[in-house]
Enzyme design. Sequence first.
Site, short mmCIF file in Angstrom:
data_model
loop_
_atom_site.label_atom_id
_atom_site.label_comp_id
_atom_site.label_asym_id
_atom_site.label_seq_id
_atom_site.Cartn_x
_atom_site.Cartn_y
_atom_site.Cartn_z
N ASP A 1 0.81 -1.22 0.00
CA ASP A 1 0.00 0.00 0.00
C ASP A 1 0.84 1.27 0.00
O ASP A 1 0.45 2.30 0.54
CB ASP A 1 -0.97 0.02 1.20
CG ASP A 1 -1.91 -1.17 1.18
OD1 ASP A 1 -2.28 -1.62 0.08
OD2 ASP A 1 -2.27 -1.65 2.27
N LYS B 1 1.88 2.10 -5.14
CA LYS B 1 2.40 1.52 -6.39
C LYS B 1 1.47 1.83 -7.56
O LYS B 1 1.92 2.13 -8.66
CB LYS B 1 2.54 -0.01 -6.23
CG LYS B 1 3.55 -0.40 -5.14
CD LYS B 1 3.62 -1.90 -4.94
CE LYS B 1 2.37 -2.50 -4.33
NZ LYS B 1 2.11 -2.09 -2.94
N GLY B 2 0.14 1.74 -7.30
CA GLY B 2 -0.84 1.98 -8.37
C GLY B 2 -0.67 3.36 -8.97
O GLY B 2 -0.61 3.51 -10.19
N GLY C 1 -4.55 -4.22 -3.86
CA GLY C 1 -5.52 -3.17 -4.16
C GLY C 1 -4.73 -1.94 -4.54
O GLY C 1 -4.12 -1.32 -3.68
N HIS C 2 -4.68 -1.64 -5.82
CA HIS C 2 -3.85 -0.53 -6.31
C HIS C 2 -4.76 0.60 -6.77
O HIS C 2 -5.54 0.43 -7.71
CB HIS C 2 -2.94 -1.00 -7.45
CG HIS C 2 -1.94 -2.04 -7.00
ND1 HIS C 2 -1.03 -2.61 -7.85
CD2 HIS C 2 -1.70 -2.57 -5.77
CE1 HIS C 2 -0.28 -3.47 -7.16
NE2 HIS C 2 -0.67 -3.47 -5.91
N VAL D 1 -8.74 -3.16 -0.39
CA VAL D 1 -9.43 -4.41 -0.71
C VAL D 1 -10.43 -4.78 0.39
O VAL D 1 -11.58 -5.07 0.13
CB VAL D 1 -8.41 -5.56 -0.87
CG1 VAL D 1 -9.11 -6.90 -1.03
CG2 VAL D 1 -7.53 -5.29 -2.08
N GLY E 1 -10.97 -2.92 3.38
CA GLY E 1 -11.50 -1.80 4.17
C GLY E 1 -10.97 -1.79 5.60
O GLY E 1 -11.36 -0.95 6.41
N ASP F 1 2.60 14.70 1.72
CA ASP F 1 1.62 15.69 2.19
C ASP F 1 0.98 15.31 3.52
O ASP F 1 0.54 16.18 4.28
CB ASP F 1 0.51 15.86 1.13
CG ASP F 1 -0.14 14.52 0.78
OD1 ASP F 1 0.58 13.62 0.30
OD2 ASP F 1 -1.36 14.36 1.00
N THR G 1 2.75 14.01 -3.60
CA THR G 1 2.21 14.91 -2.58
C THR G 1 0.69 14.95 -2.58
O THR G 1 0.07 15.90 -2.11
CB THR G 1 2.76 16.34 -2.80
OG1 THR G 1 2.42 16.73 -4.13
CG2 THR G 1 4.26 16.40 -2.62
N GLY G 2 0.08 13.89 -3.14
CA GLY G 2 -1.37 13.80 -3.18
C GLY G 2 -1.75 12.63 -4.07
O GLY G 2 -0.92 12.14 -4.83
P1 GDP Z 1 -0.71 0.36 -3.56
O1 GDP Z 1 -1.33 -0.90 -3.09
O2 GDP Z 1 0.75 0.40 -3.32
O3 GDP Z 1 -1.05 0.68 -5.00
O4 GDP Z 1 -1.34 1.52 -2.67
P2 GDP Z 1 -2.90 1.71 -2.30
O5 GDP Z 1 -3.63 2.19 -3.50
O6 GDP Z 1 -3.41 0.49 -1.62
O7 GDP Z 1 -2.81 2.80 -1.17
C1 GDP Z 1 -2.32 4.07 -1.41
C2 GDP Z 1 -3.42 5.10 -1.08
O8 GDP Z 1 -2.85 6.38 -0.94
C3 GDP Z 1 -4.47 5.24 -2.17
O9 GDP Z 1 -5.69 5.58 -1.58
C4 GDP Z 1 -3.95 6.40 -3.01
O10 GDP Z 1 -4.98 7.09 -3.71
C5 GDP Z 1 -3.35 7.27 -1.96
N1 GDP Z 1 -2.16 8.05 -2.36
C6 GDP Z 1 -1.17 7.70 -3.21
N2 GDP Z 1 -0.21 8.64 -3.23
C7 GDP Z 1 -0.61 9.59 -2.36
C8 GDP Z 1 -0.02 10.82 -1.90
O11 GDP Z 1 1.07 11.20 -2.29
N3 GDP Z 1 -0.73 11.53 -0.98
C9 GDP Z 1 -1.93 11.13 -0.49
N4 GDP Z 1 -2.53 11.90 0.42
N5 GDP Z 1 -2.51 9.99 -0.91
C10 GDP Z 1 -1.86 9.23 -1.80
P1 IMO Z 2 -0.92 -4.17 -2.25
O1 IMO Z 2 -0.45 -4.75 -3.57
C1 IMO Z 2 -0.94 -4.59 2.07
C2 IMO Z 2 -1.09 -8.66 3.68
C3 IMO Z 2 -2.32 -9.10 4.42
C4 IMO Z 2 -1.71 -10.05 5.42
C5 IMO Z 2 -0.61 -10.73 4.60
C6 IMO Z 2 -1.00 -12.07 4.02
O2 IMO Z 2 -2.17 -3.41 -2.34
O3 IMO Z 2 0.21 -3.43 -1.59
P2 IMO Z 2 -2.59 -12.77 1.99
O4 IMO Z 2 -4.03 -12.53 1.76
O5 IMO Z 2 -1.70 -12.21 0.93
O6 IMO Z 2 -2.25 -14.20 2.29
O7 IMO Z 2 -2.24 -11.98 3.36
O8 IMO Z 2 -0.30 -9.83 3.55
N1 IMO Z 2 -1.32 -8.14 2.31
C7 IMO Z 2 -1.22 -6.85 1.98
N2 IMO Z 2 -1.00 -5.76 2.73
N3 IMO Z 2 -1.07 -4.46 0.74
C8 IMO Z 2 -1.27 -5.56 -0.03
O9 IMO Z 2 -1.28 -5.50 -1.38
C9 IMO Z 2 -1.41 -6.82 0.58
N4 IMO Z 2 -1.63 -8.07 0.13
C10 IMO Z 2 -1.55 -8.87 1.20
O10 IMO Z 2 -2.96 -8.01 5.05
O11 IMO Z 2 -1.09 -9.33 6.45
MG MG Z 3 -2.90 -1.56 -1.86
#
Ligand code: GDP
Ligand code: IMO
Ligand code: MG
Length: 433
Positions: free
Chosen positions: A13, A16-17, A40-41, A299, A301, A332, A413-414
């Site tokens: 999280d 990356k997305g 969840g990207h 993913v 919540g 940010d 930064t957002g």
């Molecule tokens: P990923 O799994 O690595 O793709 O990351 P996620 O999408 O699960 O979580 C990143 C969250 O932070 C998402 O809700 C993005 O919209 C948000 N986000 C990404 N970059 C920034 C940032 O620079 N600032 C803020 N405030 N939110 C961001």
């Molecule tokens: P993205 O790609 C954050 C965590 C789960 C749990 C552990 C094992 O959005 O960064 P699993 O269901 O994979 O067997 O769970 O890994 N986990 C993540 N945490 N971001 C993810 O994906 C994750 N995918 C799995 O919360 O701790």
């Molecule tokens: Mg994610």
Amino acid sequence: MKNVVVVGAQWGDEGKGKVVDILAPHFDIVARYQGGHNAGHTVRIGDRKFILRLIPSGILHEECRCVIGNGVVVDPRAFNSELQELREAGVECEGRLFVSSRAHLILPYHVSLDRAREERLGANSVGTTMRGIGPAYEDKASRVGIRAGDLNYPDLLREKIRTNIAEKNVELASMGAEQLALETTLDEFLVEALRLKPFIRDTAVMINTATREGKAVLVEGAQGTMLDVDHGTYPFVTSSNATAGGSSTGLGLAPKKITGALGIAKAYTTRVGGGPFPTELLDEHGAYLQKRGNEYGAVTGRPRRTGWFDATVVRYAVMLNGFDALALTKLDVLDEFEEIKISTGYNCGGELLDTIPYGANVLAECAPVYETLPGWRSTTSRITGFDDLPPAAKDYIQRVEELCGAPVALISTGPDRAETIIRDGSPVSDWMK
Ligand code: GDP
Ligand code: IMO
Ligand code: MG
């Protein structure tokens, strides 16, 4: 040749997305190499928000081809529903999205087993996403997995699945979990799975042909380095190799063809699920980071645990993945702090450590050693040039670079595409040419 892998440098999280979405227009193919719909990207485009789980984030760019590689585990139902969501949003995937014939499928019994195992672990549970990811990878390693290519041999496939359901039912019963009805489970699964057929290809051949023709591949990691099954905080990890090395086996792209690696790190740290987290903040600062950073799983919540930036984690990730540069996201979120802490190492029972120790139990006992930096107390969100950042923010970034041993090439930064700083002359600016 330009083939770049994007990897999470922490516990997932990291953003990356968003970063993949920014880089994608400069690449021909965007490919996932591991994980499944546990990812969840999030990609924010203006007031539109997409959460990609299984399909590479590059799908939002019409000119990109997208690949779900052999190292990914695919739940057909999740695939179909994501496809449908994209279609409803006006994104057509047919003809430009491909699934490896060697990708393993997630079956209903994997989900049941995931849940039963977690329940049995009770207070020691991993906190999985309950998507069946771990059990699907177990079957792959045990050589009883079902692969996408098996859909071309329906009779053989039915036999294999029948045998598997019977065996899994014994296991489920031994854990006191509900067993699966053989024929209905099989029939319902096949209805969903057969819809995958038009997307199935030998994606290793596809990717290698493309690279030979001079096309560029952006490789999208899921999860993060500390969730890697080998290098992460085992057993509190996912069941695949999230680190850069996985991109080679997970796509069939030779290591020497991967020309760059970008680590994505949040300007602080989060983790979902169980396991050690040395810089975790259980005070009002932690609650603030969660609220201001909107730290809830894309993913499931679930609220994400939050804490200060842990340089030992990211330094370890730089070492394991060979990052050419880092992208530092969510800067940010720190805008209003008077003081910001960075953990530079750990105090483990009186011993000072500058790397990740063996064992989740040991890491759980490590106290972070902090350095305190002044905050900048101003908005960074609309800044697009590095020089325009407040001096204290620049100092913070410089300290991150020094402690982690890699340059910060991109600063986010957002959530929006526009809220991004790309540093001139950096690896990221080169990849965007
Ligand atoms: P990923 O799994 O690595 O793709 O990351 P996620 O999408 O699960 O979580 C990143 C969250 O932070 C998402 O809700 C993005 O919209 C948000 N986000 C990404 N970059 C920034 C940032 O620079 N600032 C803020 N405030 N939110 C961001
Ligand atoms: P993205 O790609 C954050 C965590 C789960 C749990 C552990 C094992 O959005 O960064 P699993 O269901 O994979 O067997 O769970 O890994 N986990 C993540 N945490 N971001 C993810 O994906 C994750 N995918 C799995 O919360 O701790
Ligand atoms: Mg994610």
